[in-house]
Design a protein around this motif. Sequence first.
Motif, short mmCIF file in Angstrom:
data_model
loop_
_atom_site.label_atom_id
_atom_site.label_comp_id
_atom_site.label_asym_id
_atom_site.label_seq_id
_atom_site.Cartn_x
_atom_site.Cartn_y
_atom_site.Cartn_z
N ILE A 1 0.83 -1.21 0.00
CA ILE A 1 0.00 0.00 0.00
C ILE A 1 0.86 1.26 0.00
N VAL A 2 2.05 1.19 0.59
CA VAL A 2 2.96 2.34 0.58
C VAL A 2 3.44 2.61 -0.83
N SER A 3 3.89 1.56 -1.53
CA SER A 3 4.38 1.72 -2.90
C SER A 3 3.28 2.23 -3.81
N LEU A 4 2.07 1.70 -3.61
CA LEU A 4 0.95 2.12 -4.43
C LEU A 4 0.65 3.60 -4.24
N ALA A 5 0.63 4.04 -3.00
CA ALA A 5 0.32 5.45 -2.71
C ALA A 5 1.33 6.38 -3.39
N VAL A 6 2.60 5.99 -3.38
CA VAL A 6 3.65 6.81 -4.00
C VAL A 6 3.44 6.88 -5.51
N GLN A 7 3.17 5.73 -6.13
CA GLN A 7 2.99 5.71 -7.58
C GLN A 7 1.77 6.51 -8.02
N ILE A 8 0.70 6.39 -7.26
CA ILE A 8 -0.53 7.11 -7.60
C ILE A 8 -0.33 8.62 -7.45
N ALA A 9 0.40 9.02 -6.42
CA ALA A 9 0.68 10.45 -6.20
C ALA A 9 1.45 11.03 -7.38
N ARG A 10 2.39 10.26 -7.90
CA ARG A 10 3.20 10.73 -9.03
C ARG A 10 2.37 10.96 -10.28
N LYS A 11 1.22 10.31 -10.34
CA LYS A 11 0.32 10.48 -11.48
C LYS A 11 -0.69 11.60 -11.25
N GLY A 12 -0.57 12.27 -10.11
CA GLY A 12 -1.47 13.37 -9.81
C GLY A 12 -2.86 12.92 -9.43
N LEU A 13 -2.95 11.75 -8.77
CA LEU A 13 -4.25 11.22 -8.35
C LEU A 13 -4.34 11.22 -6.82
N SER A 14 -5.47 11.67 -6.34
CA SER A 14 -5.67 11.83 -4.90
C SER A 14 -6.65 10.78 -4.36
N GLY A 15 -6.47 10.42 -3.09
CA GLY A 15 -7.37 9.48 -2.44
C GLY A 15 -6.66 8.53 -1.51
N LEU A 16 -5.37 8.30 -1.76
CA LEU A 16 -4.61 7.36 -0.94
C LEU A 16 -3.55 8.04 -0.08
N GLU A 17 -3.64 9.37 0.04
CA GLU A 17 -2.63 10.08 0.84
C GLU A 17 -2.58 9.56 2.28
N PHE A 18 -3.73 9.19 2.82
CA PHE A 18 -3.79 8.73 4.21
C PHE A 18 -2.90 7.52 4.46
N SER A 19 -2.64 6.74 3.41
CA SER A 19 -1.93 5.48 3.58
C SER A 19 -0.41 5.63 3.54
#
Length: 302
Positions: A105-123
Amino acid sequence: MDNIVKELQEANVGKVLVNEPLSKHTTIKIGGPADVFIEPDSIESLKKTLEIIKKHGIKWRAIGRGSNLLVSDKGIEGAVIKIGNGLNHMELDGTTLTVGAGYSIVSLAVQIARKGLSGLEFSSGIPGSIGGAVYMNAGAHGSDVSKVLTKAHILFDDGTFEWLSNEEMEYSYRTSILQKKRPGIVVEATFQLTEGDKTDISAVMKKNKEYRRDTQPWDLPCAGSIFRNPLPNYAGQLVEKSGLKGHSIGGAKISEMHGNFIVNAGNAKAQDVLDLIQFVKEKIYTIHGVRMETEVEIIGRM
């Protein structure tokens, strides 16, 4: 047990080990052996694994990356299925994300953030896998899985697959239907994200990660939060007010940084942790009249 091991190996389901110490697979580095340990290399292999286990009538349970888990010193009877790298696929369609349960979940949150997508910042900074997070409705910083999950793909005990909607998961605080009514293995999950500014998202994640680093003892093996927050109280604050930070039994110690963490300070046994949990429960009830419930899942031969 030899027959089931042979059949699993012949079916090429993935990694199959005998008497594998679970201390190698938990973040607190504690746990006796599993009779049989399987790490399937695909969803189909997972299904085949469960079919073979059920045919032989042995007990089983699934684990992820081993956070939020305390395994007894006597280990686990039957089979342990680890949902790991064989189920770490990811597919992004616009703002809709479908990801395998074995994904960090940590790796996923980082990858998603790099794409400019919000929703997993809490993780950001939460250890563990997507499967575990979906199973227990993991959360932090005012949000949790239930806020972004649209559906979860579940393999049930009878070998059937089913997609459960957010509503059907019956989420509540650190709980889902998979714990309460319908035991099953999370295979995949779909999340609905939103477009955002990469800089803003990264800033929030950095702040969340730094908060965890500054307040939680991840420099030592631990399982994460030990107790559920008995709202309106907070478990860590109750432990601190009771003067229990730093108290130890055997190799298990209440963290000096955060009262709701028990760390493996050196060759701790599961029994040390269990004794310390009971000690905390009794002290807090005596002092504050509050009954504490564990958030960490305690499993295995007792």
